[in-house]
Design a protein around this motif. Sequence first.
Motif, short mmCIF file in Angstrom:
data_model
loop_
_atom_site.label_atom_id
_atom_site.label_comp_id
_atom_site.label_asym_id
_atom_site.label_seq_id
_atom_site.Cartn_x
_atom_site.Cartn_y
_atom_site.Cartn_z
N HIS A 32 0.86 -1.19 0.00
CA HIS A 32 0.00 0.00 0.00
C HIS A 32 0.89 1.23 0.00
N GLY A 33 0.60 2.18 -0.86
CA GLY A 33 1.37 3.41 -0.91
C GLY A 33 1.52 3.90 -2.33
N VAL A 34 2.47 4.77 -2.54
CA VAL A 34 2.68 5.37 -3.85
C VAL A 34 4.11 5.15 -4.31
N ILE A 35 4.30 5.21 -5.61
CA ILE A 35 5.63 5.25 -6.22
C ILE A 35 5.72 6.64 -6.83
N SER A 36 6.73 7.41 -6.44
CA SER A 36 6.77 8.82 -6.83
C SER A 36 6.82 9.02 -8.35
N GLU A 37 7.57 8.22 -9.06
CA GLU A 37 7.63 8.33 -10.52
C GLU A 37 7.46 6.95 -11.14
N PRO A 38 6.22 6.46 -11.19
CA PRO A 38 5.99 5.10 -11.70
C PRO A 38 6.23 5.02 -13.20
N ASP A 39 6.60 3.82 -13.64
CA ASP A 39 6.74 3.56 -15.08
C ASP A 39 5.38 3.33 -15.73
N ALA A 40 4.42 2.92 -14.92
CA ALA A 40 3.06 2.68 -15.42
C ALA A 40 2.10 2.80 -14.26
N GLN A 41 0.89 3.21 -14.58
CA GLN A 41 -0.16 3.27 -13.55
C GLN A 41 -1.53 3.18 -14.19
N ALA A 42 -2.48 2.75 -13.40
CA ALA A 42 -3.86 2.65 -13.86
C ALA A 42 -4.77 2.72 -12.64
N GLU A 43 -6.02 2.94 -12.91
CA GLU A 43 -6.99 2.97 -11.82
C GLU A 43 -8.30 2.37 -12.31
N GLY A 44 -9.09 1.95 -11.35
CA GLY A 44 -10.37 1.37 -11.69
C GLY A 44 -11.31 1.41 -10.52
N GLN A 45 -12.57 1.21 -10.83
CA GLN A 45 -13.57 1.17 -9.78
C GLN A 45 -14.66 0.18 -10.14
N ASN A 46 -15.32 -0.28 -9.12
CA ASN A 46 -16.47 -1.15 -9.27
C ASN A 46 -17.70 -0.30 -8.95
N PRO A 47 -18.41 0.18 -9.96
CA PRO A 47 -19.54 1.07 -9.70
C PRO A 47 -20.67 0.40 -8.92
#
Length: 142
Positions: A22-37
């Motif tokens: 759990h947390g963040v990567i300051s300069e990621p090589d890739a990222q995505a997000e999603g949600q379950n509505p």
Amino acid sequence: MSELDSLYREVILDHYKNPRGHGVISEPDAQAEGQNPLCGDEVSIAVEFEGDTIADVRFQGRGCAISQAATSMLMDMVKGRTAQEVATMSRDELLEEVGIPLTPVRLKCALLGLGVLKVALHKGKGTPLPEEWGALDELELK
């Protein structure tokens, strides 16, 4: 409830209360997000590569215990594997790790992190997205 089901439930609660990765990567090589509505679960995943290998992977999110615990378990499972290995990882591999039977609604919760991670790998390494998302069809992934 069997002793094994009870153990798996304890593991899920531990991952929910003490998430791995759990947390963040300051300069990621890739990222995505999603949600379950359907239930409001949200997950964002950031990946750092060393060549084609996942050197670090982190997530942030909110939602039910199943979505957050399964994503935490996923972080442990994929670190050190190649993008291609994870892109072709079956949902059953993650569901085996979760270890308890899930209703169709909870199945979507458990698979949210995997869908988001596969989108991140697609963005970062051009790995193919599964043609058939199965239980992920109703999720919003970007």
